[in-house]
Write a protein that holds these residues in place. Structure first.
Motif, mmCIF file in Angstrom:
data_model
loop_
_atom_site.group_PDB
_atom_site.id
_atom_site.type_symbol
_atom_site.label_atom_id
_atom_site.label_comp_id
_atom_site.label_asym_id
_atom_site.label_seq_id
_atom_site.Cartn_x
_atom_site.Cartn_y
_atom_site.Cartn_z
ATOM 1 N N UNK A 111 0.855 -1.181 0.000
ATOM 2 C CA UNK A 111 0.000 0.000 0.000
ATOM 3 C C UNK A 111 0.892 1.232 0.000
ATOM 4 N N UNK A 112 0.570 2.186 -0.873
ATOM 5 C CA UNK A 112 1.355 3.422 -0.945
ATOM 6 C C UNK A 112 0.443 4.607 -1.217
ATOM 7 N N UNK A 113 0.732 5.727 -0.523
ATOM 8 C CA UNK A 113 0.030 6.975 -0.792
ATOM 9 C C UNK A 113 -1.432 6.964 -0.407
ATOM 10 N N UNK A 123 -5.980 -9.744 10.091
ATOM 11 C CA UNK A 123 -6.169 -11.139 10.489
ATOM 12 C C UNK A 123 -4.906 -11.936 10.200
ATOM 13 N N UNK A 124 -4.489 -11.944 8.934
ATOM 14 C CA UNK A 124 -3.248 -12.619 8.534
ATOM 15 C C UNK A 124 -2.504 -11.736 7.553
ATOM 16 N N UNK A 125 -1.228 -11.494 7.812
ATOM 17 C CA UNK A 125 -0.436 -10.669 6.908
ATOM 18 C C UNK A 125 1.037 -10.938 7.175
ATOM 19 N N UNK A 126 1.791 -11.161 6.077
ATOM 20 C CA UNK A 126 3.222 -11.431 6.191
ATOM 21 C C UNK A 126 3.962 -10.733 5.065
ATOM 22 N N UNK A 127 5.120 -10.160 5.404
ATOM 23 C CA UNK A 127 6.016 -9.559 4.420
ATOM 24 C C UNK A 127 5.321 -8.481 3.596
ATOM 25 N N UNK A 128 4.497 -7.680 4.235
ATOM 26 C CA UNK A 128 3.780 -6.597 3.542
ATOM 27 C C UNK A 128 4.586 -5.309 3.616
ATOM 28 N N UNK A 129 4.314 -4.409 2.661
ATOM 29 C CA UNK A 129 5.015 -3.132 2.591
ATOM 30 C C UNK A 129 4.011 -1.995 2.602
ATOM 31 N N UNK A 130 4.233 -1.027 3.493
ATOM 32 C CA UNK A 130 3.401 0.164 3.581
ATOM 33 C C UNK A 130 4.303 1.372 3.374
ATOM 34 N N UNK A 147 0.821 -11.317 12.224
ATOM 35 C CA UNK A 147 1.407 -10.097 11.659
ATOM 36 C C UNK A 147 2.921 -10.269 11.674
ATOM 37 N N UNK A 148 3.480 -10.718 10.554
ATOM 38 C CA UNK A 148 4.902 -11.052 10.478
ATOM 39 C C UNK A 148 5.617 -10.209 9.430
ATOM 40 N N UNK A 149 6.778 -9.709 9.788
ATOM 41 C CA UNK A 149 7.673 -9.018 8.847
ATOM 42 C C UNK A 149 6.950 -7.902 8.096
ATOM 43 N N UNK A 150 6.255 -7.039 8.833
ATOM 44 C CA UNK A 150 5.591 -5.890 8.236
ATOM 45 C C UNK A 150 6.578 -4.730 8.171
ATOM 46 N N UNK A 151 6.595 -4.030 7.035
ATOM 47 C CA UNK A 151 7.552 -2.944 6.825
ATOM 48 C C UNK A 151 6.816 -1.641 6.540
ATOM 49 N N UNK A 152 7.159 -0.600 7.295
ATOM 50 C CA UNK A 152 6.552 0.714 7.153
ATOM 51 C C UNK A 152 7.655 1.729 6.871
ATOM 52 N N UNK A 153 7.504 2.466 5.774
ATOM 53 C CA UNK A 153 8.479 3.484 5.395
ATOM 54 C C UNK A 153 7.747 4.797 5.143
ATOM 55 N N UNK A 154 8.161 5.865 5.827
ATOM 56 C CA UNK A 154 7.567 7.198 5.676
ATOM 57 C C UNK A 154 6.056 7.163 5.935
ATOM 58 N N UNK A 155 5.663 6.457 6.970
ATOM 59 C CA UNK A 155 4.243 6.352 7.327
ATOM 60 C C UNK A 155 3.959 7.101 8.626
ATOM 61 N N UNK A 156 2.674 7.316 8.870
ATOM 62 C CA UNK A 156 2.214 7.918 10.118
ATOM 63 C C UNK A 156 1.114 7.043 10.715
#
Length: 327
Positions: A111-113, A123-130, A147-156
């Motif tokens: 997900x971006x922007x 519920x279930x999420x792995x290796x996602x990018x925000x 909720x495994x290996x979730x990555x957040x960059x420049x998020x609020x």
């Protein structure tokens, strides 16, 4: 420099068009190189219904009805803020939605922007990018959430982030309000160049952050080169001495000791920069490190599109789309 790409789709066959075709809300679906377009507040829902794993949905600015996500798609919006350079407004998902994407898929959810002032339940999420998204709250769907290996960059994260038991989440140059662990013994956070308002998270790492919290740190977490806004006789329980503690009422940092507001840009003054440097020599907080905070999406953004009021005599409809690219 921003490039402008113009698409004139002059041969769209018109069968039956609803009034929403004239709307300023647009979603495009890229499925294996084939582009489909959807219009109106339900455009996201319609595009998602037609999508498959690995497809890309791009949204214009505006407010869209949400949809529960069970496919590993890429969802791109025009941004989470008003961009005066690109002349875009945020892409808003106006309703709550859940995420339940199988952790066995080869594709990842991205997900971006996107701007959301609702609750997102996982519920279930792995290796996602925000990327460059603003969320009010991200929470678990149930006690069995993954909720495994979730990555957040420049998020609020404006109000709360709740990490499921046995979960892991990494935040880079983000603003994170009220992060919590489903189980403090096996839920792991990593904060790098972030603004975080909680300090007592276990088995995790804070590096080059601004931490605004009057409490003690934990001996199971590592703290490197953080500016800690804290009153009282608390300590970080850290084996190193690279962190700087300052009273949250000190006039040099008082502008950082405030409730969350979307308008707060968290820009540091020279007086604050002089207090501490990050491990790489750049400033602490969201504008430091190798990837300073920038809310502008990396993907092309739909900035304008016009649909003719009616089709031509041979049944064709004129559609003009303008896209801004930051690349």
């Amino acid at each position: 420099m921003r490039k402008k790409i113009f698409f004139a789709l002059l041969s769209v066959v018109c069968f039956s068009w609803r009034a929403s075709a004239q709307s300023s809300l647009l979603a495009t679906l890229n499925h294996e190189g084939t582009i489909s377009t959807y219009y109106g507040s339900s455009a996201l829902q319609e595009a998602y219904h037609a999508a498959d794993h690995g497809d890309v949905i791009t949204l214009s600015s505006g407010s869209f009805l949400g949809t529960d996500i069970q496919k590993a798609i890429t969802l791109r919006g025009a941004g989470m803020t008003v961009d005066t350079v690109a002349h875009t407004e945020p892409t808003v998902i106006s309703t709550n939605f859940t995420i339940d994407v199988s952790d066995t898929l080869s594709h990842r959810l991205t997900l971006e922007g996107i701007y959301s002032n609702q609750t997102v339940r996982v519920s279930t999420l792995k290796n996602a990018m925000f990327l460059k998204c603003r969320f009010k709250e991200i929470n678990t769907y149930s006690s069995n959430s993954t909720m495994k290996d979730l990555n957040f960059i420049h998020c609020r994260i404006a109000e709360r982030f709740y990490l499921a038991a046995n979960g892991s989440a990494s935040f880079l140059n983000c603003v994170v309000m009220n992060p919590y662990q489903g189980n403090s013994n096996n839920s792991v956070f990593s904060f790098t160049n972030c603004y975080v308002n909680k300090v007592d998270i276990s088995y995790s790492e804070y590096k080059n952050c601004i931490i605004n919290n009057t409490y003690s740190g934990t001996s199971t977490t590592t703290y490197y080169n953080n500016l800690w806004l804290c009153n009282g006789g608390y300590s970080l329980n850290s084996p190193n001495n690279t962190n700087v503690k300052i009273s949250e009422t000190d006039e040099r940092v008082s502008f950082l000791n405030v409730d969350y507001n979307d308008d707060n840009d968290y820009q540091l003054t020279d007086a604050v920069r002089a207090l501490i440097k990050g491990t790489d020599g750049t400033e602490v907080g969201i504008y430091g490190g190798s990837l300073p905070y920038d809310p502008t999406p990396t993907n092309p953004q739909i900035t304008k599109f016009n649909v003719a009021a009616k089709s031509t005599a041979d049944g064709k409809l004129s559609v003009d789309i303008e896209v801004n690219s930051a690349n």
